[in-house]
Scaffold this motif. Structure first.
Motif, PDB file in Angstrom:
ATOM      1  N   GLY A   1       0.794  -1.251  -0.045  1.00  0.00           N
ATOM      2  CA  GLY A   1       0.005   0.084   0.263  1.00  0.00           C
ATOM      3  C   GLY A   1       0.845   1.171   0.114  1.00  0.00           C
ATOM      4  N   ALA A   2       0.312   2.284   0.097  1.00  0.00           N
ATOM      5  CA  ALA A   2       0.907   3.660  -0.023  1.00  0.00           C
ATOM      6  C   ALA A   2       1.216   4.173   1.515  1.00  0.00           C
ATOM      7  CB  ALA A   2      -0.048   4.729  -0.327  1.00  0.00           C
ATOM      8  N   ASN A   3       2.595   3.288   1.838  1.00  0.00           N
ATOM      9  CA  ASN A   3       2.752   3.241   3.183  1.00  0.00           C
ATOM     10  C   ASN A   3       4.235   3.427   3.557  1.00  0.00           C
ATOM     11  OD1 ASN A   3       0.713  -0.018   3.308  1.00  0.00           O
ATOM     12  ND2 ASN A   3       0.122   2.083   3.767  1.00  0.00           N
ATOM     13  N   ILE A   4       4.459   4.699   3.582  1.00  0.00           N
ATOM     14  CA  ILE A   4       5.878   5.257   3.761  1.00  0.00           C
ATOM     15  C   ILE A   4       6.043   5.019   5.294  1.00  0.00           C
ATOM     16  CG2 ILE A   4       7.599   7.319   3.902  1.00  0.00           C
ATOM     17  CD1 ILE A   4       6.949   7.498   1.203  1.00  0.00           C
ATOM     18  N   ALA A   5       6.847   4.199   5.751  1.00  0.00           N
ATOM     19  CA  ALA A   5       6.810   3.819   7.244  1.00  0.00           C
ATOM     20  C   ALA A   5       7.175   4.928   8.242  1.00  0.00           C
ATOM     21  CB  ALA A   5       8.361   2.701   7.308  1.00  0.00           C
TER      22      ALA A   5
ATOM     23  N   GLY B   1       7.692  10.906  -2.097  1.00  0.00           N
ATOM     24  CA  GLY B   1       8.371  10.805  -0.780  1.00  0.00           C
ATOM     25  C   GLY B   1       9.076   9.524  -0.623  1.00  0.00           C
ATOM     26  N   GLY B   2       9.207   8.825  -1.418  1.00  0.00           N
ATOM     27  CA  GLY B   2      10.103   7.526  -1.226  1.00  0.00           C
ATOM     28  C   GLY B   2      11.686   7.469  -1.249  1.00  0.00           C
ATOM     29  N   ARG B   3      12.237   6.452  -0.639  1.00  0.00           N
ATOM     30  CA  ARG B   3      13.719   6.594  -0.582  1.00  0.00           C
ATOM     31  C   ARG B   3      14.482   6.386  -2.071  1.00  0.00           C
ATOM     32  NH1 ARG B   3      13.612   1.555   3.821  1.00  0.00           N
ATOM     33  NH2 ARG B   3      12.323   0.841   2.080  1.00  0.00           N
TER      34      ARG B   3
ATOM     35  N   LEU C   1       6.575  -3.092  -8.776  1.00  0.00           N
ATOM     36  CA  LEU C   1       6.832  -2.606 -10.074  1.00  0.00           C
ATOM     37  C   LEU C   1       6.906  -1.015  -9.779  1.00  0.00           C
ATOM     38  CD1 LEU C   1       4.830  -4.604 -12.476  1.00  0.00           C
ATOM     39  CD2 LEU C   1       7.388  -4.559 -12.267  1.00  0.00           C
ATOM     40  N   LYS C   2       6.275  -0.633  -8.799  1.00  0.00           N
ATOM     41  CA  LYS C   2       5.941   1.185  -8.626  1.00  0.00           C
ATOM     42  C   LYS C   2       7.458   1.642  -8.184  1.00  0.00           C
ATOM     43  CE  LYS C   2       6.288   0.795  -4.114  1.00  0.00           C
ATOM     44  NZ  LYS C   2       7.418   1.490  -3.152  1.00  0.00           N
ATOM     45  N   ASN C   3       8.332   0.619  -7.611  1.00  0.00           N
ATOM     46  CA  ASN C   3       9.575   1.082  -7.145  1.00  0.00           C
ATOM     47  C   ASN C   3      10.553   1.638  -8.509  1.00  0.00           C
ATOM     48  OD1 ASN C   3       9.227   0.824  -4.401  1.00  0.00           O
ATOM     49  ND2 ASN C   3       9.933  -1.261  -4.281  1.00  0.00           N
ATOM     50  N   VAL C   4      10.450   0.552  -9.638  1.00  0.00           N
ATOM     51  CA  VAL C   4      10.923   1.334 -10.864  1.00  0.00           C
ATOM     52  C   VAL C   4      10.432   2.380 -11.186  1.00  0.00           C
ATOM     53  CG1 VAL C   4      11.521   0.386 -13.128  1.00  0.00           C
ATOM     54  CG2 VAL C   4      11.073  -1.155 -11.393  1.00  0.00           C
TER      55      VAL C   4
ATOM     56  N   ILE D   1       2.132   7.116  -6.302  1.00  0.00           N
ATOM     57  CA  ILE D   1       2.071   8.458  -5.928  1.00  0.00           C
ATOM     58  C   ILE D   1       3.144   8.560  -4.801  1.00  0.00           C
ATOM     59  CG2 ILE D   1       0.893  10.517  -5.321  1.00  0.00           C
ATOM     60  CD1 ILE D   1      -1.477   9.347  -6.996  1.00  0.00           C
ATOM     61  N   THR D   2       2.688   7.750  -3.723  1.00  0.00           N
ATOM     62  CA  THR D   2       3.470   8.513  -2.682  1.00  0.00           C
ATOM     63  C   THR D   2       4.967   7.969  -2.715  1.00  0.00           C
ATOM     64  OG1 THR D   2       3.310   8.366   0.019  1.00  0.00           O
ATOM     65  CG2 THR D   2       3.209   6.183  -1.052  1.00  0.00           C
ATOM     66  N   THR D   3       5.348   7.080  -3.314  1.00  0.00           N
ATOM     67  CA  THR D   3       6.807   6.592  -3.560  1.00  0.00           C
ATOM     68  C   THR D   3       7.468   7.562  -4.382  1.00  0.00           C
ATOM     69  OG1 THR D   3       6.009   4.359  -3.084  1.00  0.00           O
ATOM     70  CG2 THR D   3       8.251   4.564  -3.958  1.00  0.00           C
ATOM     71  N   CYS D   4       6.432   7.883  -5.435  1.00  0.00           N
ATOM     72  CA  CYS D   4       7.159   8.980  -6.395  1.00  0.00           C
ATOM     73  C   CYS D   4       7.349  10.421  -5.746  1.00  0.00           C
ATOM     74  CB  CYS D   4       6.460   9.176  -7.670  1.00  0.00           C
ATOM     75  SG  CYS D   4       6.563   7.637  -8.661  1.00  0.00           S
TER      76      CYS D   4
HETATM   77  P1  13P Z   1      10.661   3.635  -0.932  1.00  0.00           P
HETATM   78  O1  13P Z   1      11.371   2.087  -0.621  1.00  0.00           O
HETATM   79  O2  13P Z   1      11.256   4.012  -2.090  1.00  0.00           O
HETATM   80  O3  13P Z   1      10.862   4.507   0.504  1.00  0.00           O
HETATM   81  O4  13P Z   1       9.262   3.253  -0.844  1.00  0.00           O
HETATM   82  C1  13P Z   1       8.353   3.019   0.394  1.00  0.00           C
HETATM   83  C2  13P Z   1       6.939   2.203   0.148  1.00  0.00           C
HETATM   84  O5  13P Z   1       7.063   1.258  -0.377  1.00  0.00           O
HETATM   85  C3  13P Z   1       6.001   3.303   0.373  1.00  0.00           C
HETATM   86  O6  13P Z   1       4.760   2.260   0.196  1.00  0.00           O
END
Ligand code: 13P
Ligand code: NAD
Length: 352
Positions: free
Chosen positions: A150-154, A268-270, A205-208, A263-266
């Motif tokens: 899910g859209a889950n930035i830890a 605010g993700g790592r 796949l959203k990580n790509v 969306i959240t990963t694009c």
């Molecule tokens: P990142 O590994 O790019 O921080 O993405 C985290 C994530 O999977 C949010 O759901």
């Protein structure tokens, strides 16, 4: 009474937050044993202390989730076999590259009635073709395995900001409902869908696509370009998932695991953050170097996933169908400059 016992296998950034969520529910719900075991890949901190000892003394994962109390009923355990021995609910949450080794070590060591759930975003590529992590777990350990994505930035969930997640299950609705119960809180709304592959491929796949979004940010191309990349990425996510697993459902892409996680990963993700730095440096500093410097032990999944996807695409002769996915790999492996991320528009297939 037969109360369920839960073990979380993994204790990184998301693993620690997952343990906190679960521990709040096992305390509250009579059908679960209070204690949550959390397997820790042991390491020695600069202070000379073991990470496990510090977690058990302070109730915080000082390295991967500093400042957050996990709940007194979370017990860190560096012994993998011991950590899983008594549990019938196994939550897998480590970077995907470690899962094959972990599964090998668990063969014959888990309860026969165990159920698994994977929070791991990634896949393995074998001779026979791609293998999702939930299948790796199922096949190696002989257990049923659901997924939660899910859209889950830890770090945001750690401070109890509202979000949603999706459980993907294979065929047992009751099992899915137990997992929903274990994770659900007023600030973490979990919905179950009968589409393991769809949910897991979305998360993987959203990580790509997030790597591509990071390149766009590093090159300061603006919001319209980034939105275009996200749209093209979502289209490739859907096409790739359906080519691999025709059973994947369209609606899954509209759940939290689909468009919302993208969306959240694009944003605010790592993966986005490190890819931005890669593009800013003109590709002169490697992803490995930037990951080590910027993430302090946390791991990226997007670069290796892009390479794994590329392997599948080239093996099946699908490279031209997936210009975004293949370009991400060609950039991150140094074959193309970051600016190539928008230079394939003529290559785009006209029909999908
Ligand atoms: P990142 O590994 O790019 O921080 O993405 C985290 C994530 O999977 C949010 O759901
Ligand atoms: P992380 O990125 O914090 O990774 C570090 C973890 O890997 C640490 O627990 C470390 O001990 C462990 N580790 C290092 N070397 C190891 C080895 N050789 N064997 C086993 N473990 C080793 O981990 P995370 O954030 O918990 O991510 C786990 C999974 O969850 C990933 O697939 C990730 O994509 C996914 N995820 C992460 C987030 C997030 O915001 N962090 C959100 C949703 C999903």
């Amino acid at each position: 009474t037969h109360r369920s016992r839960v073990t979380v296998i993994g204790s990184g950034n998301w693993g620690s937050v997952a343990s906190k969520l679960i521990a709040s529910n096992t305390l509250r719900l009579a059908s679960f044993h209070d204690e949550v075991r959390m397997w820790v890949y042991e390491e020695t901190l600069p202070s000379g202390e073991k990470l496990t000892d510090v977690i058990n003394r302070t109730n915080e994962n000082v390295k991967y989730l500093p400042g957050i109390k996990l709940g007194k009923n979370v017990i860190a355990d560096p012994d993998l076999e011991n950590a899983v021995r008594d549990s019938n609910m196994l939550v897998f949450v480590t970077p995907h590259q470690f899962m094959e080794g972990i599964c090998k070590r668990l063969v014959g060591k888990i309860r026969e009635d165990a159920e698994g759930i994977s929070l791991v975003k990634g896949m393995e590529v074998k001779m026979e073709g791609p293998c999702m992590i939930s299948s790796l777990i199922s096949e190696q350990l002989g257990i049923n395995c659901s997924v939660l994505m899910g859209a889950n930035i830890a770090n945001e969930i750690a401070v109890e900001k509202f979000s949603e997640a999706t459980v993907g299950y294979r065929n047992n609705k009751e099992v899915a409902e137990r997992w929903v119960q274990l994770f659900y809180t007023p600030y973490f709304i979990v919905t179950a869908v009968q589409d393991v592959e769809g949910v897991e491929l979305c998360g993987t796949l959203k990580n790509v696509v997030a790597i591509a979004a990071g390149f766009v940010d590093g090159l300061e191309m603006g919001n319209n370009t980034k939105a275009a990349i996200m749209r093209l990425g979502l289209r490739e996510m859907k096409a790739f998932s359906k080519l691999l697993f025709p059973s994947v459902k369209d609606n899954t892409f509209f759940e939290s695991c689909g468009v919302a996680d993208l969306i959240t990963t694009c944003l605010g993700g790592r993966n986005r953050k490190v890819a931005e730095a890669y593009a800013k440096n003109g590709g002169k500093r490697s992803f490995d170097e930037l990951e080590a410097e910027m993430l302090q032990g946390q791991k990226l999944q997007g670069v290796s996933t892009a390479s794994e996807v590329y392997e599948v695409l080239s093996h099946r002769g699908w490279l031209e169908l997936f210009p975004l996915f293949s370009t991400v790999h060609e950039i991150s492996s140094g074959l193309l400059p970051p600016s190539a991320i928008v230079e394939y528009s003529e290559k785009l297939p006209r029909s999908f």
